[in-house]
Design a protein around this motif. Sequence first.
Motif, mmCIF file in Angstrom:
data_model
loop_
_atom_site.group_PDB
_atom_site.id
_atom_site.type_symbol
_atom_site.label_atom_id
_atom_site.label_comp_id
_atom_site.label_asym_id
_atom_site.label_seq_id
_atom_site.Cartn_x
_atom_site.Cartn_y
_atom_site.Cartn_z
ATOM 1 N N GLY A 125 -9.534 10.057 10.518
ATOM 2 C CA GLY A 125 -10.141 8.900 10.278
ATOM 3 C C GLY A 125 -11.256 8.384 10.953
ATOM 4 N N LYS A 126 -12.451 7.770 10.641
ATOM 5 C CA LYS A 126 -13.679 7.535 11.189
ATOM 6 C C LYS A 126 -13.835 6.137 10.865
ATOM 7 C CE LYS A 126 -18.473 8.627 12.669
ATOM 8 N NZ LYS A 126 -19.420 9.315 12.235
ATOM 9 N N PRO A 127 -13.540 5.045 11.562
ATOM 10 C CA PRO A 127 -13.820 3.339 10.968
ATOM 11 C C PRO A 127 -15.219 3.478 11.126
ATOM 12 C CG PRO A 127 -12.937 3.878 13.250
ATOM 13 C CD PRO A 127 -12.928 5.252 12.529
ATOM 14 N N THR A 128 -15.817 3.661 10.164
ATOM 15 C CA THR A 128 -17.301 3.399 10.132
ATOM 16 C C THR A 128 -17.581 1.835 9.713
ATOM 17 O OG1 THR A 128 -17.583 3.655 7.901
ATOM 18 C CG2 THR A 128 -17.986 5.630 9.398
ATOM 19 N N PRO A 129 -18.561 1.256 9.792
ATOM 20 C CA PRO A 129 -18.833 -0.394 9.341
ATOM 21 C C PRO A 129 -18.809 -0.201 7.785
ATOM 22 C CG PRO A 129 -20.373 0.216 11.006
ATOM 23 C CD PRO A 129 -19.786 1.640 10.837
ATOM 24 N N ASP A 130 -19.258 0.908 6.993
ATOM 25 C CA ASP A 130 -19.269 0.744 5.679
ATOM 26 C C ASP A 130 -17.631 0.813 5.093
ATOM 27 O OD1 ASP A 130 -20.141 1.125 2.827
ATOM 28 O OD2 ASP A 130 -19.474 2.907 3.077
ATOM 29 N N LEU A 131 -16.655 1.816 5.809
ATOM 30 C CA LEU A 131 -15.345 1.874 5.494
ATOM 31 C C LEU A 131 -14.780 0.423 5.908
ATOM 32 C CD1 LEU A 131 -12.849 3.365 4.928
ATOM 33 C CD2 LEU A 131 -12.759 3.906 7.393
ATOM 34 N N LEU A 132 -14.960 -0.040 7.156
ATOM 35 C CA LEU A 132 -14.302 -1.475 7.168
ATOM 36 C C LEU A 132 -14.767 -2.618 6.284
ATOM 37 C CD1 LEU A 132 -14.476 -1.155 11.343
ATOM 38 C CD2 LEU A 132 -12.576 -0.628 9.548
ATOM 39 N N THR A 133 -15.990 -2.514 5.945
ATOM 40 C CA THR A 133 -16.531 -3.671 4.856
ATOM 41 C C THR A 133 -15.801 -3.255 3.510
ATOM 42 O OG1 THR A 133 -18.697 -3.762 5.907
ATOM 43 C CG2 THR A 133 -18.570 -4.409 3.632
ATOM 44 N N LYS A 134 -15.568 -1.908 3.264
ATOM 45 C CA LYS A 134 -14.833 -1.808 2.044
ATOM 46 C C LYS A 134 -13.377 -2.402 2.019
ATOM 47 C CE LYS A 134 -17.053 2.519 0.473
ATOM 48 N NZ LYS A 134 -17.079 3.732 0.255
ATOM 49 N N VAL A 135 -12.544 -1.956 3.062
ATOM 50 C CA VAL A 135 -11.314 -2.624 3.260
ATOM 51 C C VAL A 135 -11.187 -4.108 3.374
ATOM 52 C CG1 VAL A 135 -9.159 -2.536 5.217
ATOM 53 C CG2 VAL A 135 -10.567 -0.348 4.705
ATOM 54 N N ALA A 136 -12.241 -4.641 4.029
ATOM 55 C CA ALA A 136 -12.246 -6.086 4.106
ATOM 56 C C ALA A 136 -12.412 -6.748 2.643
ATOM 57 C CB ALA A 136 -13.493 -6.709 5.085
ATOM 58 N N ASP A 137 -13.242 -6.127 1.889
ATOM 59 C CA ASP A 137 -13.504 -6.589 0.476
ATOM 60 C C ASP A 137 -12.375 -6.472 -0.231
ATOM 61 O OD1 ASP A 137 -16.334 -7.046 1.276
ATOM 62 O OD2 ASP A 137 -17.220 -5.336 0.209
ATOM 63 N N MET A 138 -11.718 -5.329 -0.053
ATOM 64 C CA MET A 138 -10.269 -5.314 -0.631
ATOM 65 C C MET A 138 -9.333 -6.353 -0.437
ATOM 66 S SD MET A 138 -10.313 -0.893 -0.942
ATOM 67 C CE MET A 138 -8.595 -0.850 -2.139
ATOM 68 N N VAL A 139 -9.327 -6.766 0.688
ATOM 69 C CA VAL A 139 -8.367 -7.643 1.279
ATOM 70 C C VAL A 139 -8.727 -8.973 0.757
ATOM 71 C CG1 VAL A 139 -7.539 -9.138 3.289
ATOM 72 C CG2 VAL A 139 -7.647 -6.553 3.276
ATOM 73 N N ALA A 140 -10.051 -9.281 0.763
ATOM 74 C CA ALA A 140 -10.690 -10.403 0.074
ATOM 75 C C ALA A 140 -10.129 -10.939 -1.154
ATOM 76 C CB ALA A 140 -11.912 -10.483 0.569
ATOM 77 N N VAL A 141 -10.274 -9.596 -1.985
ATOM 78 C CA VAL A 141 -9.973 -10.108 -3.654
ATOM 79 C C VAL A 141 -8.406 -9.845 -3.967
ATOM 80 C CG1 VAL A 141 -12.571 -9.394 -4.242
ATOM 81 C CG2 VAL A 141 -10.688 -7.511 -4.131
ATOM 82 N N GLY A 142 -7.842 -9.369 -2.853
ATOM 83 C CA GLY A 142 -6.303 -9.255 -2.978
ATOM 84 C C GLY A 142 -5.820 -7.973 -3.583
ATOM 85 N N LYS A 143 -6.664 -6.790 -3.443
ATOM 86 C CA LYS A 143 -6.348 -5.312 -3.685
ATOM 87 C C LYS A 143 -5.642 -4.822 -2.642
ATOM 88 C CE LYS A 143 -9.951 -4.111 -7.282
ATOM 89 N NZ LYS A 143 -11.066 -3.262 -7.226
ATOM 90 N N LEU A 144 -5.663 -5.149 -1.537
ATOM 91 C CA LEU A 144 -5.019 -4.826 -0.361
ATOM 92 C C LEU A 144 -4.503 -6.083 0.235
ATOM 93 C CD1 LEU A 144 -4.698 -2.342 1.430
ATOM 94 C CD2 LEU A 144 -6.657 -2.929 2.471
ATOM 95 N N GLN A 145 -2.963 -5.923 0.525
ATOM 96 C CA GLN A 145 -2.401 -7.067 1.031
ATOM 97 C C GLN A 145 -1.693 -6.483 2.399
ATOM 98 O OE1 GLN A 145 0.085 -8.523 -1.919
ATOM 99 N NE2 GLN A 145 -1.548 -9.141 -3.166
ATOM 100 N N PRO A 146 -2.484 -6.586 3.463
ATOM 101 C CA PRO A 146 -1.609 -6.073 4.822
ATOM 102 C C PRO A 146 -0.748 -6.901 5.322
ATOM 103 C CG PRO A 146 -3.906 -6.900 5.193
ATOM 104 C CD PRO A 146 -3.623 -6.894 3.800
ATOM 105 N N ALA A 147 0.269 -6.385 5.704
ATOM 106 C CA ALA A 147 1.575 -7.220 6.540
ATOM 107 C C ALA A 147 1.102 -7.532 7.860
ATOM 108 C CB ALA A 147 2.864 -6.511 6.008
ATOM 109 N N ILE A 148 1.051 -8.717 8.081
ATOM 110 C CA ILE A 148 0.750 -9.197 9.332
ATOM 111 C C ILE A 148 2.206 -9.880 9.978
ATOM 112 C CG2 ILE A 148 -0.459 -10.814 11.088
ATOM 113 C CD1 ILE A 148 -2.760 -10.446 8.902
ATOM 114 N N GLY A 149 2.649 -9.082 11.117
ATOM 115 C CA GLY A 149 3.745 -9.507 11.664
ATOM 116 C C GLY A 149 3.756 -10.488 12.703
ATOM 117 N N LYS A 150 2.568 -10.417 13.416
ATOM 118 C CA LYS A 150 2.474 -11.574 14.561
ATOM 119 C C LYS A 150 0.952 -11.597 14.813
ATOM 120 C CE LYS A 150 4.167 -12.819 19.015
ATOM 121 N NZ LYS A 150 4.988 -12.463 20.080
#
Length: 179
Positions: A125-150
Amino acid sequence: MASSHNVFSARPDDIRSLPRTLLCGVGRTAAQLAMTLGAKVTGSCRGTAMSEARSLGLARVVDYQQLNVDSIKHQFDVVFDTAGTLSIKEGRALLKPGGVVLDISPSPAKLFGIIFSARHKMVIGKPTPDLLTKVADMVAVGKLQPAIGKTVSLSDAIPALTALEQHGTPKGKLVITWN
């Protein structure tokens, strides 16, 4: 979110155009991303995590300790070995003709196999700004729901990381905030 880097780095065409995917070592993020890309996902995980894996909407969930490769032979277009537990032979036995094994933690023997096979690929994996923006957008619209333990502040990061090392992986990710 390491798996998000690896799923996107796997070239979306490897997953999108090949609908039957096996995730060995189900990661919540990897499973959600693969399904978002259109894959029908089967996951393998420890028995105690099977209920959570099913809740993600996977097509099928198997206990990796009871995984019988012969019973699911030749069923997958993509085998994404996130746990690094499959041998080269086992990974290839799971593939349909034309399928590919994606490995994020290959052993020296697997590296040798990757060099000489178009059906086994190492994914970094290479965490590029474009990739991180895509992931953040998916979280924002509910397509991706990360589990946050703490969630802890930067000033509490060292004790939180020490506890993580001593007590193992929590349910969800450790998030360190910048205050």
